[in-house]
Design a protein around this motif. Sequence first.
Motif, PDB file in Angstrom:
ATOM      1  N   SER A  14      29.758  56.306  65.781  1.00  0.00           N
ATOM      2  CA  SER A  14      29.744  56.548  67.180  1.00  0.00           C
ATOM      3  C   SER A  14      29.861  58.845  67.101  1.00  0.00           C
ATOM      4  O   SER A  14      29.208  58.888  65.887  1.00  0.00           O
ATOM      5  N   GLY A  15      29.763  59.393  67.902  1.00  0.00           N
ATOM      6  CA  GLY A  15      29.039  60.829  68.017  1.00  0.00           C
ATOM      7  C   GLY A  15      29.738  61.520  68.099  1.00  0.00           C
ATOM      8  O   GLY A  15      30.137  62.716  67.784  1.00  0.00           O
ATOM      9  N   ALA A  16      31.021  61.411  67.164  1.00  0.00           N
ATOM     10  CA  ALA A  16      31.767  62.266  67.001  1.00  0.00           C
ATOM     11  C   ALA A  16      31.226  62.823  65.489  1.00  0.00           C
ATOM     12  O   ALA A  16      30.317  62.411  64.720  1.00  0.00           O
ATOM     13  N   SER A  17      31.138  64.331  65.202  1.00  0.00           N
ATOM     14  CA  SER A  17      31.132  65.784  64.463  1.00  0.00           C
ATOM     15  C   SER A  17      31.305  64.406  63.072  1.00  0.00           C
ATOM     16  O   SER A  17      32.153  63.862  62.775  1.00  0.00           O
ATOM     17  N   GLY A  18      30.377  64.818  61.739  1.00  0.00           N
ATOM     18  CA  GLY A  18      31.106  63.584  60.657  1.00  0.00           C
ATOM     19  C   GLY A  18      29.779  62.664  59.749  1.00  0.00           C
ATOM     20  O   GLY A  18      30.349  61.810  59.503  1.00  0.00           O
ATOM     21  N   THR A  19      28.679  62.667  60.383  1.00  0.00           N
ATOM     22  CA  THR A  19      27.332  61.952  60.536  1.00  0.00           C
ATOM     23  C   THR A  19      27.539  61.092  58.768  1.00  0.00           C
ATOM     24  O   THR A  19      27.420  60.192  58.333  1.00  0.00           O
ATOM     25  N   PRO A  20      27.744  62.552  58.064  1.00  0.00           N
ATOM     26  CA  PRO A  20      27.242  62.391  56.813  1.00  0.00           C
ATOM     27  C   PRO A  20      28.387  61.278  55.871  1.00  0.00           C
ATOM     28  O   PRO A  20      28.503  60.587  54.474  1.00  0.00           O
ATOM     29  N   TYR A  21      29.601  61.345  56.615  1.00  0.00           N
ATOM     30  CA  TYR A  21      30.727  60.537  56.775  1.00  0.00           C
ATOM     31  C   TYR A  21      30.286  58.922  56.317  1.00  0.00           C
ATOM     32  O   TYR A  21      30.572  58.346  55.013  1.00  0.00           O
ATOM     33  N   ALA A  22      29.836  58.158  57.663  1.00  0.00           N
ATOM     34  CA  ALA A  22      28.949  57.478  57.788  1.00  0.00           C
ATOM     35  C   ALA A  22      27.237  57.217  56.703  1.00  0.00           C
ATOM     36  O   ALA A  22      28.074  55.823  56.278  1.00  0.00           O
ATOM     37  N   ALA A  23      26.946  58.054  55.857  1.00  0.00           N
ATOM     38  CA  ALA A  23      25.785  57.671  55.640  1.00  0.00           C
ATOM     39  C   ALA A  23      26.663  57.745  53.936  1.00  0.00           C
ATOM     40  O   ALA A  23      26.111  57.090  53.421  1.00  0.00           O
ATOM     41  N   THR A 107      34.807  58.832  67.675  1.00  0.00           N
ATOM     42  CA  THR A 107      35.489  59.704  68.535  1.00  0.00           C
ATOM     43  C   THR A 107      36.718  59.768  69.384  1.00  0.00           C
ATOM     44  O   THR A 107      37.348  57.818  69.141  1.00  0.00           O
ATOM     45  N   THR A 108      37.398  60.353  70.036  1.00  0.00           N
ATOM     46  CA  THR A 108      38.667  60.267  70.556  1.00  0.00           C
ATOM     47  C   THR A 108      38.154  58.725  71.595  1.00  0.00           C
ATOM     48  O   THR A 108      38.873  58.396  71.508  1.00  0.00           O
ATOM     49  N   GLY A 109      36.989  59.113  72.142  1.00  0.00           N
ATOM     50  CA  GLY A 109      36.659  58.126  73.327  1.00  0.00           C
ATOM     51  C   GLY A 109      36.082  56.478  72.260  1.00  0.00           C
ATOM     52  O   GLY A 109      36.475  55.578  72.906  1.00  0.00           O
ATOM     53  N   ALA A 110      35.989  56.657  71.847  1.00  0.00           N
ATOM     54  CA  ALA A 110      35.876  55.409  70.757  1.00  0.00           C
ATOM     55  C   ALA A 110      37.049  55.140  70.796  1.00  0.00           C
ATOM     56  O   ALA A 110      37.899  53.696  70.407  1.00  0.00           O
ATOM     57  N   VAL A 111      38.259  55.960  69.977  1.00  0.00           N
ATOM     58  CA  VAL A 111      39.819  55.372  69.933  1.00  0.00           C
ATOM     59  C   VAL A 111      40.210  54.602  71.064  1.00  0.00           C
ATOM     60  O   VAL A 111      41.204  53.524  70.475  1.00  0.00           O
ATOM     61  N   ALA A 112      40.020  55.408  72.099  1.00  0.00           N
ATOM     62  CA  ALA A 112      40.731  55.001  73.323  1.00  0.00           C
ATOM     63  C   ALA A 112      40.353  53.983  73.922  1.00  0.00           C
ATOM     64  O   ALA A 112      40.767  52.884  73.927  1.00  0.00           O
ATOM     65  N   GLY A 113      38.277  53.135  73.388  1.00  0.00           N
ATOM     66  CA  GLY A 113      37.818  52.145  74.576  1.00  0.00           C
ATOM     67  C   GLY A 113      38.819  50.948  73.399  1.00  0.00           C
ATOM     68  O   GLY A 113      38.603  50.102  73.657  1.00  0.00           O
ATOM     69  N   ILE A 114      38.720  51.254  71.582  1.00  0.00           N
ATOM     70  CA  ILE A 114      39.079  49.876  70.890  1.00  0.00           C
ATOM     71  C   ILE A 114      40.270  50.089  70.982  1.00  0.00           C
ATOM     72  O   ILE A 114      40.789  48.910  71.257  1.00  0.00           O
TER      73      ILE A 114
END
Length: 225
Positions: A14-23, A107-114
Amino acid sequence: MGTAKRQPWVVGVSGASGTPYAASVIRALLAAGEAVDLIVSRAARLTILDETGISFRDAHWRTDLAAWLGADEAALDDVRHWPAGDFAAGPSSGSYPAKGMLVVPATTGAVAGIALGLSKDLLQRVASVTLKERRPLVVCVRETPLNGVTLKHLVELDAQGAVVLPASPGFYAGGSTVRELVDFVAGRVLDAVRVPHSLYLRWEGELGAAARKTGDTEAAQAEGE
């Protein structure tokens, strides 16, 4: 005998800062011999561009993913990409043979949506499917501070069976570089779904053990130079 059916882990970015975690999570899954289905939200594409300078494009996703991971395209043979707007994608159905889903970062938005089952994009839809099918779901939330509404959503996710895993690096493993701290969080994500990895030094009940191991490794490397 027939060919074994592919069973991927779905990684939602999702769009939160922290894309290195995903990588780091994706690299470790592939290193462990796991198949990966990748969903990158529209907002995440902007974050990847901002944090790495790399564009992530549907039409060139394999080339862009290789650049993002610092990998050769040949290493991505067991990765499948699904556009965030594709609600007909395989993982959108409970009959699709996924092992589970890792939302990194969330993101908090993804958290809410899920939590609310909104399914506003494919990432949220697949997370909802993962919950209803009682498959493992890890939500690596990356936000601080957290307000009361988000905390309630995180409690709701926990109640539904998800693992809520804040992107909180631990320092007991001897990590001193950004990469090591990123890998610690990624390792904890994989621990939550029992995927083996060697991303960080584990606690063994001995104070200072990780720091000594790191020092011994650095000394050995210096001697070899």
